[in-house]
Design a protein around this motif. Structure first.
Motif, mmCIF file in Angstrom:
data_model
loop_
_atom_site.group_PDB
_atom_site.id
_atom_site.type_symbol
_atom_site.label_atom_id
_atom_site.label_comp_id
_atom_site.label_asym_id
_atom_site.label_seq_id
_atom_site.Cartn_x
_atom_site.Cartn_y
_atom_site.Cartn_z
ATOM 1 N N ALA A 1 43.535 35.992 34.203
ATOM 2 C CA ALA A 1 44.356 37.141 33.829
ATOM 3 C C ALA A 1 44.700 37.085 32.349
ATOM 4 N N GLN A 2 44.952 35.887 31.851
ATOM 5 C CA GLN A 2 45.294 35.755 30.436
ATOM 6 C C GLN A 2 44.104 36.027 29.531
ATOM 7 N N ALA A 3 42.916 35.676 30.001
ATOM 8 C CA ALA A 3 41.730 35.877 29.174
ATOM 9 C C ALA A 3 41.298 37.345 29.156
ATOM 10 N N CYS A 4 41.642 38.079 30.230
ATOM 11 C CA CYS A 4 41.163 39.458 30.335
ATOM 12 C C CYS A 4 42.096 40.419 29.595
ATOM 13 N N HIS A 5 41.530 41.575 29.246
ATOM 14 C CA HIS A 5 42.345 42.579 28.556
ATOM 15 C C HIS A 5 43.346 43.223 29.499
ATOM 16 N N TRP A 6 42.897 43.444 30.719
ATOM 17 C CA TRP A 6 43.763 44.068 31.715
ATOM 18 C C TRP A 6 43.957 43.107 32.872
ATOM 19 N N HIS A 7 45.158 43.156 33.444
ATOM 20 C CA HIS A 7 45.391 42.435 34.703
ATOM 21 C C HIS A 7 46.049 43.391 35.687
ATOM 22 N N ILE A 8 45.516 43.425 36.895
ATOM 23 C CA ILE A 8 46.096 44.268 37.951
ATOM 24 C C ILE A 8 46.548 43.347 39.078
#
Lengths: 948, 239
Positions: A429-436
């Motif tokens: 989640a931290q590496a991605c641009h979006w977290h859902i």
């Protein structure tokens, strides 16, 4: 008045001081009296009456869950609209009403307040509408490139609806790349079936038909998707009343649950496993006339050549003769982490032994999506080349659990767009641009299909607590559909659920928890030998270097249960370590480096190094160091971050489960692991007894029958011959009885609270080591020594034979615990519930008191269930509950049915009959306590040909 | 009392033994002072006993909780609904027969009638308002057992214990109040001699019929064949 001496005057003076204090105390108490008003409490009934809801009665809903590449049917107990306890669904053929510790602990994960709560875009808080717009925009932009720039990474992919959505996505955008990744999956088995049969198939093992099983590092009773089915099958063949008994051989580098309960276990270097299998194949062909293709035999003989014959020849011959004597009723099984070619050879061997179609079948694979670390490599290559611009990670934590040579974190940040759907704000989640935030399976609609292709509908027990979304929601948004997951799941099954109209069939499927049972359309193809032979030829010869073996973690599996405190505190079945992981090393290696438990070593592999504490493990192969993956998280919940060591950096894509160690060094530091058991020898007192059975005709071994206990009713028999030590009972007990967690420091101080513990002892020497496990809970002694010493009358005997514990009377003297010879009593040193957050409290069983500080507690034989059973019986007009109507939590969970509980007053009850077994004995019977728990000794069905 | 003389070496090792200062120690000197001390002690004892007796009498549940009659958010009259209109307890308290808790009715249950009956009543304003907004009504709990007691309505109703035995004649109450302390003594009294308190199977439970009176309800059940064996052991109610 008599003349008093100084001493008496002193007494007088003390008395008056006491009286003064008494007076003061009473006056204070009196002054409070006018303030004695009841605090106002409210009863808040719902606005609208819920269906079937009766106040104070739980409802049970059938649902299902995908885990470890398989799916399990569940019955979830729900009190006033919130789920509290998970049981297995008896109608689901995969687990047949039983559960594992992971399944039990799912309910705690649901209420974890550290789960992700909102949509996040680059650290900014957003909402689902924004995420939906983003996904729809992405969907529009994909049209021009046929979806070439999008990659999808799925996790625990067992849902037909998700599969249908992925298919729809591919129909719309044909060039979308779809991958599935789990740290421990069946990708190597898939590769093996491709080698042996030319297509991806799923092997289905029928453990209940297996007379002789030879396993090669196949921990099928432990951390394995098949564990519940295997445990049931294994135990069904160990029922001595049936007169037959199976024989399992295990060849493995590190002691596992399966190895521990096998009849013969042989320690073997990881690198030697293939050679032993080849030797077995060669002996079967040469001495027992099992026909195998010529090229395979040539390759097998070459590989087997490197083996130490002095140790293995007799062993291999004994196994081969047993296998040849059980053609069509035997099984050779190779662990899912072994190289594909070794697994494929076992498939060839099973076909040659006539086992295919008897004890094992093949099914069409659930999906053809590329999986395993190779799939992850394809993803990273795509991003590096610039072809993949958008990445959708649907569940899982790939950044954490990717092999160390994949720079996934950097690449996900570099990509044009990366979206993560997950339960926690974790590394990915931290590496991605979006977290859902993802909805937990207990709070979302869905469907799952088991390995044996039994489909179930997943139904929510509660609305998403933290606004979670499902993978179907994300895919629908991407496709521009505006359907809910509920409608999507319904439309998947619209064409199949047709009996009496869809609505009736749908309701029936929801009620039963299974849509249809397993069909017989297996894909049993004849195997092809050429490729296997060719690859066998290229197997490297046995090397002399150390190897690091990567195994799943008993606490957090692959890291996904990293924040689950129940699982962290449940002792690992073999080493009994809680809260953390370590490197299992042999005693020889420990001597070489002068290491003791908790000393840290530095392991080097693939150019990286990790420092990890050691666990000196009996039965460990000398040149294999076994470490568990799934701990040492850097982002995620507080429990996940606090514990263990991350060993993923040592893995590589080409060696995901076992790698050559480039160096072992002793580090100066020490990290003692919190273990619940430190002494594993029985010192000649034999709390666990084992009987050896060598002749196949000998059915019930001889022994002294236990005498019956007094007039009381309830008793328990635990058949140790069926106990694998998996820990499902302990976890079920924790969930049922509101048992608190004490944390790592609490376990260090010996303050763990489990009412039911699993004691484990070793049997045999390093090379043939077996484990003996014994569940120990309050033995409900008829002459209970704890009751005699309680100064407060807080523990007393009931006419049912139970030793009752009355929390509200307990003053915390702890005399009872000191006088208990079984250490079955647990003391609340702190108010463990005081700091527990409100969502977590929703899990608590309202039928059991939540104990406060300073109170003793212990196993009550689930007296809340006994009372309910009695009231049920009375209401139905029965005198006493029917046999089997009352199940204790441990009994209900036990995958092998080793625990039998019931009424001794009923002479025909199962417990009365089981207690008659000649294998029965009581713990510390010489004390004359009249324990109501009787153990049946372990059976070792030894092969006389195997040298000891 | 005989005091054993310590060994010589120990005495020698002690410095001059000083009597530790004691409370009221100075009064030891004269007889009058001793008398005063005795009088004070006697008074103290008397006061403590008095306080104890007061606490024992007024501090118990029978004086603190009996008569507890809190104001409810909606002025619901059991007298009107049960005694005058003849409704059955189970119409609203539907868990009494089937569950551990008798439970309170959902607002929907009230509105089943009150969407048609008395739709303009001022007293029912809070009911209509909360129902329209979907808010729950926070009724004030009258009968409250400690959290470590697990009372099961189902077990008692199926054993033919009248509601009125514990709850009193609720049908006569405009505002519900507690009539029994509901202490452990109350439970044990009935559990020891249940036949005195249960209703005969041939006589259906009245569920607060307006015509009943306690003496009829609580008459002895002459049914020897019935198995009434309420638990008297701890885990029967505490677990």
């Amino acid at each position: 008045m008599t003349k008093s001496n100084g001493r008496q005057e002193g007494l007088d003076a003390r008395c008056s001081r006491r009286n003064l204090l008494k007076l003061g105390g009473s006056l204070t108490a009196l002054s409070w009296l006018p303030a004695c008003r009841r605090p106002e409490e409210h009863i808040v009934p719902a606005v609208n009456q819920a269906e079937y809801e009766v106040p104070g009665r739980p409802l049970h809903y059938a649902t299902a869950l995908a885990l470890m590449g398989n799916a399990f049917g569940l019955l979830v107990e729900s009190h006033d609209g919130h789920p509290t306890k998970i049981e297995g669904n008896p109608k689901h053929p995969e687990n047949a009403g039983k559960t594992s510790s992971y399944l039990q602990a799912q309910v705690l994960e649901l209420y974890d307040s550290e789960r992700s709560r909102c949509v996040i875009e680059n650290g900014q808080r957003r909402d689902w509408a924004a995420a939906k717009t983003m996904l729809a925009t992405l969907g529009h932009s994909l049209g021009t490139v046929n979806g070439r720039t999008l990659a999808l990474v799925m996790n625990d992919h067992r849902s037909p609806t998700v599969r249908a959505h992925v298919k729809a996505l591919r129909d719309k955008f044909p060039e979308v790349q779809v991958y599935a990744y789990d740290t421990f999956d069946s990708s190597l088995t898939d590769a093996a079936t491709v080698l042996a049969f030319g297509r991806k198939l799923e092997p289905i093992y029928h453990y209940d038909r297996v007379g002789v099983l030879v396993g090669f590092d196949a921990d099928v009773l432990g951390l394995h998707g098949d564990a519940l089915r295997a445990a049931r099958g294994w135990a069904s063949m160990r029922d001595t009343t049936e007169g037959c008994c199976n024989r399992w051989y295990m060849i493995e580098p590190s002691l596992t649950v399966t190895g521990g309960v096998a009849d013969h276990r042989f320690r073997c270097e990881r690198a030697e496993l293939a050679s032993v299998l080849c030797a077995l194949t060669a002996v079967l062909s040469a001495d027992f006339g099992i026909i195998l293709p010529e090229p395979v035999l040539r390759a097998v003989q070459r590989v087997a050549g490197g083996l130490d014959l002095s140790r293995w020849s007799k062993v291999v011959h004994a196994m081969a003769s047993d296998l040849a004597g059980h053609q069509g009723r035997s099984l050779v099984i190779v662990g899912e982490r072994e190289p594909a070619v070794t697994q494929a050879l076992a498939m060839l061997l099973n076909h040659a032994l006539g086992n295919q179609g008897q004890t094992m079948d093949f099914r069409k694979a659930f999906d053809e999506v590329p999986s395993g670390s190779a799939a992850l490599r394809a993803l990273t290559d795509g991003i590096t080349r610039g072809q993949t611009k958008q990445v959708l990670v649907l569940g899982g934590n790939a950044v954490y659990d990717a092999p160390g040579d994949l720079p996934l974190e950097r690449l996900l940040q570099q990509a044009e767009l990366s979206v993560h759907l997950g339960l926690y704000v974790d590394e990915t989640a931290q590496a991605c641009h979006w977290h859902i935030p993802q909805a937990h399976p207990l709070e979302s609609w869905g469907d799952v299909m088991s390995r044996d292709q039994v489909a179930s509908i997943v139904q929510p027990l509660i609305a998403p607590l933290f606004g979670g979304r499902t993978a179907v929601d994300v895919l629908s948004a991407l496709l521009g559909n505006d359907t809910t997951t509920y409608r999507a799941v319904q439309s998947t099954w619209q064409s199949i659920l047709t009996a009496n109209g869809f609505d009736a069939a749908w309701r029936r499927a929801l009620h039963q928890g299974v849509i249809h049972s397993a069909s017989d359309d297996y894909e049993n193809l004849p195997p092809r030998a050429d490729e296997v032979a060719q690859l066998l030829g290229s197997l490297p010869s046995i090397e002399n270097s150390y190897r690091i073996d990567f195994a799943p973690d008993a606490h957090s599996y692959d890291g996904r249960f990293g924040n689950n405190r129940w699982l962290h505190e449940l002792p690992e079945p073999i080493g009994k370590a809680t809260w953390g992981n370590g490197a299992k090393i042999s005693s020889q290696l420990a001597r070489k480096f002068e290491l003791t438990d908790g000393d840290e070593i530095e392991l080097r592999a693939a150019g990286r190094h990790v420092k990890v504490p050691v666990i000196v493990s009996p039965g460990q192969a000398d040149r294999t160091i076994t470490v568990s993956l799934g701990q040492g998280r850097k982002v995620g919940g507080s429990a996940a971050r606090a514990t263990g060591t991350d060993l993923h950096p040592l893995r590589t894509v080409s060696a995901p489960y076992s790698i050559v160690c480039e160096g072992v060094e002793r580090a100066a530091s020490r990290v003692p692991l919190a273990r619940t058991q430190l002494e594993f020898a029985m010192h000649g007192r034999a709390p666990v007894k084992a009987v050896v059975r060598e002749s196949p005709k000998q059915s019930e071994p001889k022994g002294q029958r236990v005498s019956r206990v007094g007039a009381g009713k309830y008793a328990m028999v635990i058949d140790l011959a069926k106990c694998t030590g998996c820990g499902a009972c302990a976890m079920a007990c924790q969930a049922e009885n509101n048992i608190s967690c004490v944390g790592e420091s609490g376990v260090h101080e010996g303050r763990h609270m489990h009412w039911l513990r699993l004691d484990r002892y070793y049997e045999g020497n390093d090379d043939t080591l077996l484990a003996m496990t014994q569940p120990v809970m309050c033995q409900q002694c008829e002459n209970a020594p704890c009751e005699a010493v309680c100064p407060a009358g807080a523990t007393a005997h009931s006419p049912d034979g139970l030793s009752d514990m009355v929390y509200n009377r307990c003053v915390g003297s702890r005399y009872c615990a000191n006088n208990c010879p079984f250490k079955a009593r647990r003391f609340n040193y702190f108010d463990y519930w005081g700091a527990v957050e409100s969502t977590r409290r929703l899990q608590l069983n309202p039928d059991v008191t939540v104990r406060s500080r300073g109170v003793m507690e212990k196993c009550s034989f689930c007296v809340q269930r006994i009372n309910q059973g009695k009231i049920d019986a009375k209401q139905q007009g029965l005198g006493s509950p029917k046999d089997g109507a009352i199940l204790t939590a441990c009994q209900q969970a036990c995958p092998t049915g080793a625990i039998v509980f019931g009424d001794l007053a009923d002479r025909d009850s199962k417990v009365s009959n089981t207690m008659k077994s000649a294998r029965g004995y009581r713990l510390l019977d010489e004390l004359g306590l009249g324990n109501r728990v009787v153990y049946l000794s372990i059976i070792r069905n030894r092969n006389a040909e195997v040298p000891t | 009392m005989k005091i054993e003389r310590p060994p010589a070496g120990e005495v020698a090792s002690r410095a001059s033994p000083v009597e530790p200062p004691r409370l009221l120690g100075v009064l030891r000197e004269t007889k009058a002072a001793r008398m005063r001390l005795l009088a004070a002690l006697a008074m103290g004892v008397a006061l403590v006993s008095l306080a104890g007796a007061a606490l024992g009498y007024y501090g118990t549940d029978s004086n603190i909780v009996v008569g507890y009659r809190p104001k409810q958010p909606v002025d619901f009259s059991h007298k009107l609904h049960v005694a005058d209109l003849g409704l059955d307890c189970r119409l609203c308290h539907l868990g009494a027969e089937a569950g551990a808790n008798a439970g309170l009715p959902t607002t929907q249950t009230c509105m089943n009638c009150h969407s048609k009956v008395r739709t303009d009543s001022v007293a029912l304003l809070p009911l209509r308002a909360t129902y329209a907004e979907g808010r729950a009504i926070p009724w004030v709990r009258v009968h409250n057992l400690p959290d470590f007691v697990y009372f099961d309505h189902r077990a008692h109703v199926s054993a033919q214990v009248e509601c009125a035995y514990c709850h009193g004649q609720v049908e006569q109450m405009v505002q519900v109040e507690q009539v029994k302390p509901l202490s452990m003594g109350d439970c044990i009294e009935c559990h020891q001699e249940p036949r005195k308190y249960v209703t005969s199977l041939s006589q259906p439970l009245t569920y607060a019929n307006q015509n009943h009176d306690a003496s009829v309800v609580l008459k002895t059940a002459h049914e020897t064949e019935r198995d009434i064996s309420p638990p008297l052991h701890c885990s029967g109610c505490h677990r």
